[in-house]
Design a protein around this motif. Structure first.
Motif, PDB file in Angstrom:
ATOM      1  N   GLU A  26       0.663  -1.160  -0.047  1.00 45.15           N
ATOM      2  CA  GLU A  26       0.021  -0.020   0.115  1.00 45.15           C
ATOM      3  C   GLU A  26       0.917   1.349  -0.053  1.00 45.15           C
ATOM      4  O   GLU A  26       0.329   2.433  -0.395  1.00 45.15           O
ATOM      5  N   VAL A  27       1.916   1.143   0.255  1.00 44.40           N
ATOM      6  CA  VAL A  27       2.779   2.532   0.452  1.00 44.40           C
ATOM      7  C   VAL A  27       3.782   2.605  -0.729  1.00 44.40           C
ATOM      8  O   VAL A  27       4.667   1.888  -0.748  1.00 44.40           O
ATOM      9  N   PRO A  28       3.667   3.749  -1.451  1.00 42.76           N
ATOM     10  CA  PRO A  28       4.542   3.823  -2.569  1.00 42.76           C
ATOM     11  C   PRO A  28       5.967   3.892  -2.057  1.00 42.76           C
ATOM     12  O   PRO A  28       6.370   4.621  -1.177  1.00 42.76           O
ATOM     13  N   GLY A  29       6.874   3.232  -2.790  1.00 41.27           N
ATOM     14  CA  GLY A  29       8.324   3.315  -2.736  1.00 41.27           C
ATOM     15  C   GLY A  29       9.047   2.239  -1.702  1.00 41.27           C
ATOM     16  O   GLY A  29      10.012   2.213  -1.336  1.00 41.27           O
ATOM     17  N   VAL A  30       8.066   1.532  -1.035  1.00 42.35           N
ATOM     18  CA  VAL A  30       8.612   0.676   0.091  1.00 42.35           C
ATOM     19  C   VAL A  30       9.054  -0.637  -0.727  1.00 42.35           C
ATOM     20  O   VAL A  30       8.378  -1.162  -1.314  1.00 42.35           O
ATOM     21  N   HIS A  31      10.262  -1.076  -0.405  1.00 44.36           N
ATOM     22  CA  HIS A  31      11.081  -1.987  -1.068  1.00 44.36           C
ATOM     23  C   HIS A  31      10.829  -3.353  -0.268  1.00 44.36           C
ATOM     24  O   HIS A  31      10.267  -4.502  -0.640  1.00 44.36           O
ATOM     25  N   SER A  32      11.439  -3.415   1.253  1.00 43.42           N
ATOM     26  CA  SER A  32      10.934  -4.506   2.025  1.00 43.42           C
ATOM     27  C   SER A  32      10.804  -3.897   3.465  1.00 43.42           C
ATOM     28  O   SER A  32      11.278  -2.708   3.687  1.00 43.42           O
TER      29      SER A  32
END
Length: 159
Positions: A26-32
């Motif tokens: 849901e959160v843009p830009g989160v890789h891991s």
């Protein structure tokens, strides 16, 4: 993201896996994303399949995977807790490291565990921090010693 097998897990453990998956999706830009216990062991991971490959001696996926992130989060947590003690700063609530090619966020969970997020350099830091705080608020009260033990065993079985 490789979904962990939640078969046989308690409702609380399945809910934490669901919350973690939502944070990544849901959160843009989160890789891991990872949750690390107060003693430095990974309890939850957004990519347990990569953890298993790394443990088996394989490439283990890209740098910045949750296994690497767990190690980094544990180290950052120890360093900032030590710094806060030396400076009489009280408890550490969150830490953020901004790099040219990414960001690492670490937030304390009420039981001493840490939530760590690896994100893109152009992520909206306030959105990432907000969603981390939501996770911490929802997860903090259910991370009992019994649940931490269950999550550890679950992570060990994927490795």
């Amino acid at each position: 993201m490789t979904a962990p097998s939640t078969f046989g897990l308690s409702t609380e453990a399945r809910n934490l896996h669901w919350l973690l998956s939502n944070l990544v999706e849901e959160v843009p830009g989160v890789h891991s994303v990872t949750v690390v216990s107060s003693d430095g062991l990974m309890l939850l991971s957004s990519d347990p399949g990569l953890t298993a490959a790394k443990a088996a001696g394989g490439a283990g996926g890209p740098k910045g995977s949750s296994a690497d992130l767990a190690t980094i989060v544990s180290g950052i947590g120890s360093l900032t807790i030590g710094a806060a003690k030396l400076m009489d700063g009280g408890g550490v609530k969150q830490t953020m490291v901004a790099m040219d090619e990414g960001s690492v966020f670490v937030m304390s969970i009420s039981d001493g565990s840490l939530l760590g997020v690896h994100a893109t350099p152009d992520c909206d830091m306030s959105v990432v921090a907000y969603h981390m705080a939501l996770f911490v608020g929802r997860a903090g009260h259910v991370l009992t010693p019994e649940l931490r033990s269950e999550l550890r065993k679950s992570m060990e079985s994927t490795q």
